[in-house]
Design a protein around this motif. Sequence first.
Motif, PDB file in Angstrom:
ATOM      1  N   GLN A   1      22.128  59.774  24.539  1.00  0.00           N
ATOM      2  CA  GLN A   1      21.419  59.707  23.264  1.00  0.00           C
ATOM      3  C   GLN A   1      22.279  58.990  22.219  1.00  0.00           C
ATOM      4  O   GLN A   1      21.777  58.175  21.429  1.00  0.00           O
TER       5      GLN A   1
ATOM      6  N   MET B   1      21.328  55.564  20.369  1.00  0.00           N
ATOM      7  CA  MET B   1      21.349  55.417  18.904  1.00  0.00           C
ATOM      8  C   MET B   1      22.237  54.245  18.502  1.00  0.00           C
ATOM      9  O   MET B   1      21.880  53.453  17.616  1.00  0.00           O
TER      10      MET B   1
ATOM     11  N   GLN C   1      20.415  51.126  19.250  1.00  0.00           N
ATOM     12  CA  GLN C   1      19.360  50.899  18.258  1.00  0.00           C
ATOM     13  C   GLN C   1      19.949  50.398  16.950  1.00  0.00           C
ATOM     14  O   GLN C   1      19.383  49.508  16.295  1.00  0.00           O
ATOM     15  N   GLU C   2      21.089  50.954  16.534  1.00  0.00           N
ATOM     16  CA  GLU C   2      21.746  50.513  15.310  1.00  0.00           C
ATOM     17  C   GLU C   2      22.187  49.058  15.432  1.00  0.00           C
ATOM     18  O   GLU C   2      22.038  48.265  14.491  1.00  0.00           O
TER      19      GLU C   2
END
Length: 142
Positions: free
Chosen positions: A100, A104, A107-108
Amino acid sequence: MFDFNGTMPLMMFQFFVLVAILNKVFFKPLTQAIDERDGFIRTNNTEARERLEKAKQLTEQYEQELAGTRKQSQQVLADAQAEAQKIAQTEITAAQREVQAEVMKAQEELESQKQSAFSELEKQVDTLSQQILNKLLGASLA
C-alpha cells in the motif's frame, strides 16, 4: 465249591504282602510324584495369574499415559498451528502495508509527473499561442 483249607489264609497273606510291597515300591512314589506335579502346576498357575493381572494393570497404565501424551501432542500441534497462523497473518499485514505504501508512492510520483507534464504543456501552449498570435498579427500588419 470252595475248599477252606490252609491255602486260603496263605493266599490272603500273599495278597496283603503284595499290596504292601506295591504300596511301598510303586504307589507311594507315584502318589508323591503326582502330588509334586500338582503343587508345581498350582504354583505356576498362581504365578501366571499374578503376571497376567500385572500385565493388565501395566497395559491400562500405558494406555492412559498414551492417551495423555496424545492429548498433549494434539495441544502442542494446535498451539503451533495457531502461532504459525498468527505469524503468517502478521507477515501478510506487513506485506499489505508495504504494498500500500509503494502504491501510494507510485501514485504520488504519477501525480507529480502529471503536474510536471501539465505545466510543461501549459508552457508549450503559451509558446504556441504566442507564436500563432505573432504570425496572425504579424501577417495582418505586414
